[in-house]
Enzyme design. Sequence first.
Site, mmCIF file in Angstrom:
data_model
loop_
_atom_site.group_PDB
_atom_site.id
_atom_site.type_symbol
_atom_site.label_atom_id
_atom_site.label_comp_id
_atom_site.label_asym_id
_atom_site.label_seq_id
_atom_site.Cartn_x
_atom_site.Cartn_y
_atom_site.Cartn_z
ATOM 1 N N ASP A 60 25.150 22.202 -7.118
ATOM 2 C CA ASP A 60 24.899 22.207 -5.681
ATOM 3 C C ASP A 60 23.437 22.552 -5.440
ATOM 4 O O ASP A 60 22.772 23.172 -6.278
ATOM 5 C CB ASP A 60 25.808 23.209 -4.959
ATOM 6 C CG ASP A 60 25.981 22.850 -3.484
ATOM 7 O OD1 ASP A 60 26.938 22.120 -3.155
ATOM 8 O OD2 ASP A 60 25.150 23.283 -2.664
ATOM 9 N N ARG A 119 20.391 28.392 12.821
ATOM 10 C CA ARG A 119 20.349 28.834 11.420
ATOM 11 C C ARG A 119 18.985 29.388 11.021
ATOM 12 O O ARG A 119 18.903 30.390 10.316
ATOM 13 C CB ARG A 119 20.754 27.683 10.497
ATOM 14 C CG ARG A 119 22.201 27.265 10.694
ATOM 15 C CD ARG A 119 22.624 26.244 9.672
ATOM 16 N NE ARG A 119 23.994 25.793 9.903
ATOM 17 C CZ ARG A 119 24.639 24.942 9.120
ATOM 18 N NH1 ARG A 119 24.025 24.450 8.049
ATOM 19 N NH2 ARG A 119 25.866 24.575 9.404
#
Length: 277
Positions: free
Chosen positions: A149, A44
Amino acid sequence: MNMLFERKREFNFTPDNFQRVVELINHKSGIFLSDRKSDMVYSRLARQIRRLGLTNFDVYLDLVEQDAAESMHFINALTTNLTHFFREKHHFDYLVKIYFKELFAKGQRRIRVWSAGCSTGEEPYTLAMVWHGMTNKPSNVDFKILATDLDTKVLDACRQGIYAEDKLDSIEQPYLKWFKQTERCRSDQWEVSEKLKQLIFFKHLNLMEEWPMKGPLDLIICRNVLIYFDKPTQVKLVERFGELLSKNGCLILGHSENLSANKSTFHSIGKTIFRKQ
């Protein structure tokens, strides 16, 4: 573990800078990464390093420490967003068949819900669908959902409310009416009805920082989020949830989470559904 790093020479990904990643993400978000996550971290973050045209992990991590915008990209890259509509359906069945009816019976006309760790929005939109789908509910109830979030990218997706067609596979026929193909959609996409969007306020929130809401809240859904924190942090977060919830308020966790260390605050009624003592 050393064998893993032998394969990661492109950006000089060493055990030392993996440990630095672990410490940075824990400091910035409270998330705990085990050694088993080294492959995930590399894949990532390597994408972000290539995008920036940097040469190695040390340079990139220096940037993360110095630049607020890159710090947010770093957090976004390492958070996991896996969800679907009507995930763990028994939770929504409990709310519709039991909990919301309890609130109506008490004459409550204001209901506030927090979807903590809402990911790409399927959870709060499911809540909105089941709310609108309830029959025989009082017509004057003020029902609102706060959905938060840590990942700013998924919040942008939440606000758009546009989903690939295969995301709708888990939705039963009566609820499909809440999705239309609009001019903003590609041929394989569907957009959530504006009527559902009006019930939800999406906001960026780091659970490790100050929470702007004061409560009381009637329901907190925080599913498959606590598993990313160590045990002391889990206990502290659940205590904070309890402080926000109304008397006998409801907390719903993910299938692999429990409140064994917070039994004085909550009691279990089964299937990771808890009520405030």
